[in-house]
Design a protein around this motif. Sequence first.
Motif, PDB file in Angstrom:
ATOM      1  N   ILE A 348       0.834  -1.203   0.000  1.00 45.02           N
ATOM      2  CA  ILE A 348       0.000   0.000   0.000  1.00 45.02           C
ATOM      3  C   ILE A 348       0.870   1.255   0.000  1.00 45.02           C
ATOM      4  N   ARG A 349       1.973   1.249   0.814  1.00 40.33           N
ATOM      5  CA  ARG A 349       2.881   2.408   0.857  1.00 40.33           C
ATOM      6  C   ARG A 349       3.536   2.640  -0.499  1.00 40.33           C
ATOM      7  N   LYS A 350       3.944   1.546  -1.135  1.00 37.59           N
ATOM      8  CA  LYS A 350       4.601   1.656  -2.442  1.00 37.59           C
ATOM      9  C   LYS A 350       3.659   2.291  -3.479  1.00 37.59           C
ATOM     10  N   ILE A 351       2.398   1.843  -3.487  1.00 41.58           N
ATOM     11  CA  ILE A 351       1.422   2.375  -4.446  1.00 41.58           C
ATOM     12  C   ILE A 351       1.132   3.844  -4.135  1.00 41.58           C
ATOM     13  N   GLU A 352       1.006   4.171  -2.839  1.00 39.52           N
ATOM     14  CA  GLU A 352       0.721   5.553  -2.436  1.00 39.52           C
ATOM     15  C   GLU A 352       1.815   6.506  -2.916  1.00 39.52           C
ATOM     16  N   GLU A 353       3.038   6.035  -2.958  1.00 41.27           N
ATOM     17  CA  GLU A 353       4.171   6.889  -3.333  1.00 41.27           C
ATOM     18  C   GLU A 353       4.396   6.946  -4.839  1.00 41.27           C
ATOM     19  N   SER A 354       3.637   6.148  -5.603  1.00 43.61           N
ATOM     20  CA  SER A 354       3.835   6.072  -7.064  1.00 43.61           C
ATOM     21  C   SER A 354       3.002   7.111  -7.803  1.00 43.61           C
ATOM     22  N   GLU A 355       3.480   7.519  -8.955  1.00 43.63           N
ATOM     23  CA  GLU A 355       2.736   8.423  -9.831  1.00 43.63           C
ATOM     24  C   GLU A 355       1.810   7.600 -10.729  1.00 43.63           C
ATOM     25  N   ILE A 356       0.566   8.026 -10.859  1.00 43.27           N
ATOM     26  CA  ILE A 356      -0.374   7.364 -11.766  1.00 43.27           C
ATOM     27  C   ILE A 356      -0.181   7.990 -13.149  1.00 43.27           C
ATOM     28  N   PRO A 357       0.138   7.199 -14.162  1.00 43.15           N
ATOM     29  CA  PRO A 357       0.470   7.772 -15.478  1.00 43.15           C
ATOM     30  C   PRO A 357      -0.736   8.109 -16.357  1.00 43.15           C
ATOM     31  N   TYR A 358      -1.931   8.155 -15.776  1.00 46.46           N
ATOM     32  CA  TYR A 358      -3.139   8.415 -16.568  1.00 46.46           C
ATOM     33  C   TYR A 358      -3.959   9.523 -15.903  1.00 46.46           C
ATOM     34  N   HIS A 385     -10.100  11.951  -3.550  1.00 50.18           N
ATOM     35  CA  HIS A 385     -10.014  11.528  -2.145  1.00 50.18           C
ATOM     36  C   HIS A 385     -10.968  10.376  -1.827  1.00 50.18           C
ATOM     37  N   PHE A 386     -11.978  10.173  -2.643  1.00 47.28           N
ATOM     38  CA  PHE A 386     -12.953   9.107  -2.403  1.00 47.28           C
ATOM     39  C   PHE A 386     -12.378   7.716  -2.704  1.00 47.28           C
ATOM     40  N   TYR A 387     -11.194   7.665  -3.323  1.00 46.61           N
ATOM     41  CA  TYR A 387     -10.634   6.388  -3.778  1.00 46.61           C
ATOM     42  C   TYR A 387      -9.266   6.128  -3.149  1.00 46.61           C
ATOM     43  N   THR A 388      -8.939   4.849  -2.973  1.00 43.59           N
ATOM     44  CA  THR A 388      -7.566   4.500  -2.635  1.00 43.59           C
ATOM     45  C   THR A 388      -6.714   4.702  -3.887  1.00 43.59           C
ATOM     46  N   ARG A 389      -5.398   4.783  -3.685  1.00 41.31           N
ATOM     47  CA  ARG A 389      -4.498   5.057  -4.806  1.00 41.31           C
ATOM     48  C   ARG A 389      -4.577   3.962  -5.865  1.00 41.31           C
ATOM     49  N   ARG A 390      -4.642   2.695  -5.434  1.00 44.37           N
ATOM     50  CA  ARG A 390      -4.650   1.617  -6.428  1.00 44.37           C
ATOM     51  C   ARG A 390      -5.976   1.559  -7.173  1.00 44.37           C
ATOM     52  N   ASN A 391      -7.084   1.810  -6.490  1.00 48.98           N
ATOM     53  CA  ASN A 391      -8.370   1.842  -7.200  1.00 48.98           C
ATOM     54  C   ASN A 391      -8.404   2.990  -8.198  1.00 48.98           C
ATOM     55  N   LEU A 392      -7.844   4.123  -7.804  1.00 52.47           N
ATOM     56  CA  LEU A 392      -7.782   5.279  -8.697  1.00 52.47           C
ATOM     57  C   LEU A 392      -6.961   4.941  -9.943  1.00 52.47           C
ATOM     58  N   TRP A 393      -5.884   4.231  -9.745  1.00 52.90           N
ATOM     59  CA  TRP A 393      -4.987   3.846 -10.841  1.00 52.90           C
ATOM     60  C   TRP A 393      -5.731   2.956 -11.848  1.00 52.90           C
ATOM     61  N   VAL A 394      -6.391   1.924 -11.348  1.00 46.47           N
ATOM     62  CA  VAL A 394      -7.103   0.991 -12.228  1.00 46.47           C
ATOM     63  C   VAL A 394      -8.214   1.703 -12.992  1.00 46.47           C
ATOM     64  N   LEU A 395      -9.020   2.503 -12.304  1.00 46.74           N
ATOM     65  CA  LEU A 395     -10.124   3.204 -12.958  1.00 46.74           C
ATOM     66  C   LEU A 395      -9.611   4.178 -14.015  1.00 46.74           C
ATOM     67  N   ALA A 396      -8.503   4.855 -13.710  1.00 47.60           N
ATOM     68  CA  ALA A 396      -7.919   5.793 -14.679  1.00 47.60           C
ATOM     69  C   ALA A 396      -7.431   5.064 -15.919  1.00 47.60           C
ATOM     70  N   LEU A 397      -6.835   3.889 -15.733  1.00 45.98           N
ATOM     71  CA  LEU A 397      -6.351   3.094 -16.872  1.00 45.98           C
ATOM     72  C   LEU A 397      -7.527   2.617 -17.731  1.00 45.98           C
ATOM     73  N   VAL A 398      -8.596   2.115 -17.081  1.00 53.12           N
ATOM     74  CA  VAL A 398      -9.770   1.662 -17.836  1.00 53.12           C
ATOM     75  C   VAL A 398     -10.364   2.828 -18.619  1.00 53.12           C
TER      76      VAL A 398
END
Length: 879
Positions: A348-358, A385-398
Motif C-alpha cells: 500500500i505504501r509503495k502504491i501511495e508513493e507512485s505516480e499514476i500515469p493516466y 479523495h474518495f478512492y484509494t491510490r490503487r483503485n484510482l490507478w485501475v479506474l484511470a487506466l480503464v
Amino acid sequence: MAQEEQLFMDIPEGNEEGQQKQKRRRFGLTKERLDRVRQIEGFPIAKDEDIINLSDPPYYTACPNPFIEDFIKEHGKPYDPDNDDYRRQPFAADVSEGKNDPIYNAHSYHTKVPHRAIMRYILHYTEPGDIVFDGFCGTGMTGVAASLCGDRKAVESLGYRVLDDGTILDEKGRPFSKLGARKAILIDLSPAATFIAYNYNTPVDVQAFEREARRILEEVERECGWMYETQHVVGGKVQKGAKGSPIMGKINYTVWSDVFICPHCSAELVFWEVAVDKEEGKVRDEFPCPHCGADLTKRTLERATERVYDRDIGQTVTRARQVPVLINYSVGNKRYEKKPDEYDLDLIRKIEESEIPYWYPTDRMPEGYNTEQPKVSHGITHVHHFYTRRNLWVLALVLNMAKALPLKLLLIWLTSSLIRTTKMYKFTLDRKMGTVSGTLYIPSLWTENSPLKLLKYKLLDFCKVRYPEKGYVLVETTSATNTSIPKNYIDYIFTDPPFGGNLMYSELNFLWEAWLRVFTNNKPEAVENKAQGKGPREYQELMEKCFAEYYRVLKPGRWMTVVFHNSQNRIWNAIQEAIMRAGFVIADVRTLDKKQGTFKQVTSTTAVKQDLVISAYKPNGGLEKRFHLEAGTEEGVWDFVRTHLKQLPVFVEKNGKAEVIAERQNFLLYDRMVAFHVQRGVAVPMGAAEFYAGLKQRFPERDGMYFLPDQVNEYDKKRLSVREFEQLSLFVIDEKSAIQWLRSELEKKPQTYQEIHPKFLRELHKARHEKLPELSELLEQNFLKDDYGRWYVPDPGRQSDLEKMREKALLKEFEEYKEGRGRLKVFRTEALRAGFKACWAAKDYKTIVEVARRIPDTVLQEDTTLLMYYDNALMRLDE
C-alpha cells in the motif's frame, strides 16, 4: 425532402468507415451548433471538446440537442383538432413489477421506476409510432419501455396476449393496444443521467463490446494485477509453493477502519479492534478503552487525523486517519481472510508513493447538503479523495483505454463501478455491504472493492441487457423548464421528477460527472437545497415551470403520469399545485403499496406515507375555447364537469371487489371545478351546496359516485359481476374532512349524537393549529335533526340554506383574522378557505396574500386550497 429534414433517415449501408464519415458530416456537433443551444437553460458546465467527446449526435448530446426539432419533424404527428378522435380513461389497474432485471441492475441510480411498469402505461395511452416524453429521465427507463412496446416477448411477459395482427389483449382478453415501438424524447439536467439513458437506449453490438471489454480487463490485469495480490497465510504462516516462493492470493476486498483517540488517556484506538465483536457479529454501542479502561461510545471519541501532502492539488491536507484491518482474498476457487501483514502494508505504501500515469479527476467537491459529511468527518474535499491510490490507478487506466474506442458503452461500464469502488462502500459483518442510498457518506468501516472484480461482474450484467435494434429514442442534456420541442407534438408523458429535498441529484452525480468531465448546471435544478439558496417556494416555482413546459408540448386531450416519492404533505401539495397551475386536470391518484408493489386509490390529499402515481390530462381545445366564453357562469361549471367525468375511469375492480373512484365523489368534483376556475383567474360561480344539488339533478349517481348517462350503464353491468364493494376510509383532520366523514356516516342512516360521538372520536386526528368546532356545532351547522333526535343529511334545498348560514359565520370569523395583527397560531381553516374564496371573487388579492403570510408556512404549504388561492393571488399582484 430538404437535407435538414432527412437527418434521421437511416444511413445507407456500406463500409463502416464510409458510414462514420457520413454520420460525422450530417450530425457533427460542431462549435457552431453548440453556439445555437448554448444559451438554453440547463447547458452543462464543461469545455466544448468534452461535451462533443461525450455526445453521439443526433440521438444523444451532452447538452441541449440541436437536432430535436428534426427528430420531431420526422417522427412526430402534428395535432389536428378537427380529426382528433383520441380517447383514454386514466390507467387505473394494479401494477406490480419487481426490479430484478439486467436493465435495472446493470447501472445503479438514486431512483428508478422499473421499465416493465412504465410499459403498461405507454401501451395504455399510446399507439405505435407515438412520441413519449420524459423531462426527468434519469437512466432512461421511459425510453427502454417505449422501445420494448414493439417486442412481442417483452409485451407478453407482462401477462398480455398479442394476436397475429399485433392487437394486444389485457388479462381479461379485451383489446386495448397495438404492438409496435413508440418513439421517445428523454431529457435530464444531469449529464451522468443522460449518458446512462443514452447507452440503455441505443443499438449496441454486444459481441464487439464484450470482446473489447475483456481485452481491456486483460491489459489492466497485466499492468495492475500486482496491486491486488497478497501472501496466502494459514495459522499465521505464509504458505509456500512448489518452488519455495510464497503462494499469492487475489484480493477481493480490503476492509478499512477509522482510528479514534480516547478522550481520557489520548491513546489511539482502531475502531475495528475496540468496537467490533467478531464472535457475535455486531458493532457494540459501548466498549472499554484497552489502554485506560474507560467506558466509551463512538460519540465520545475524537477522530484521529493526519497531515499529508496531496500532490494532485499541490497542498498539504488534513484527513481522517484510516488503516486496513481485514483482507478477503481468493486462492483458486477458495476464499480466505487475514489481517494485513507487513507485505500488505508495504504494498500500500509503495502504491501511495507512485505516480499514476493516466488522467483522473481531481475536482473539488461542490458546497452542498450531501457533500458536507465527507468533508467534515473525513477531510474528503476532492473527487480523488474518495478512492484509494490503487483503485484510482485501475479506474484511470480503464478510462484511458475506453475513451480510445468508439464504443460509448465501455464508458458507462466504467461508471457503473465508480461508486462501489469508493470509500463510501460500507462494510457490515454479515457481508451484505453497500452504500448508504441517497447520500455521500463515509462509514467508519468501509470496503475497498477490487475494480477488476467488479468490472468483470458488471460486464456480465451489461451483456444481458436487451438493447434496441433501432434508434427510436432521442436524449438531450438540458432543463425541463425550457425545451426545443414544438407545441402540441407529444402524445404522452411519463415522468418521475425530483421531490423537494429528497435527493440532491447534482451533488450525488458529481463523482460520475467528474470522470465524464461534464457537470450539471444546477441553477434550474428543481430541489430544496440551502447551499443553492432554494427553499419550498423556489422548488415549487421551478416545478411549475417544468409542468408548464409539459403542458405546452403535450397534445390537447392527452395524458401525463407523474410518479411521486415523498412523505411530506407540503411537497405533495406543491406538486399538485404546480400540475394544476400549468393547466392540467388531475383525474386519478393512486398509492404504491411497497409491501405488495401495487397501486391503491388515494382518498385524502394528505395520504402521502406511500409513493403516489398521479394521472392528469391536458383539456382539449374545445373545452378551453368554450370555457373562455362561459367562464364564471353556471354553464361553464357543468361543461367542465361533463368533460372531466368523461376522462375518469368508469369501473375499478380488485380481487373481486368494486372500488370507489374517489374523483367521482361530489366533494372532489367540486374541488377540481374550483381549481379549474381559480387557475384560470375566474370567479367560482357557485357554492358547494348548490354544486352538489346540481350534480344530483344532472348526473346519475351510483354508490356515492357520479357518471355521465352513457357511462352509468357500463358501471351497472360491471357492478353486478363483483361480490363486494370496498368503501373508502376517511380520517378527520380538520373541519372539511369532519363534515365529509359525518355526511358519509349519516347517509348510511340517521343517527343520534350519542351514537355518532364515539365513532367520531375514533377517527379524529386533528392538526395542532386547527380550531375545530365541537361535534354538536358541526352537526347543527351542516345537518338536520328529526323528531327522534337523529341527525340526517338534508335535501339539496335545505343544504343550500345551511351552507349560506355557515358561510356567513365563517366570513365573520375571517374578518377577525383579517383585522388582527401578528401570527395566527390557532385558527379555523374553513374560515380561511371561505374568506380566501370571497376575496378571490372580489379580486381582493392583497388580503389573501397578507393573511396567508400570517399563518404558519407549513400549514399554507400543506393545504391545497389555501395554497392555490395564495399562489394565484400572488401571481396577479405581480402582474
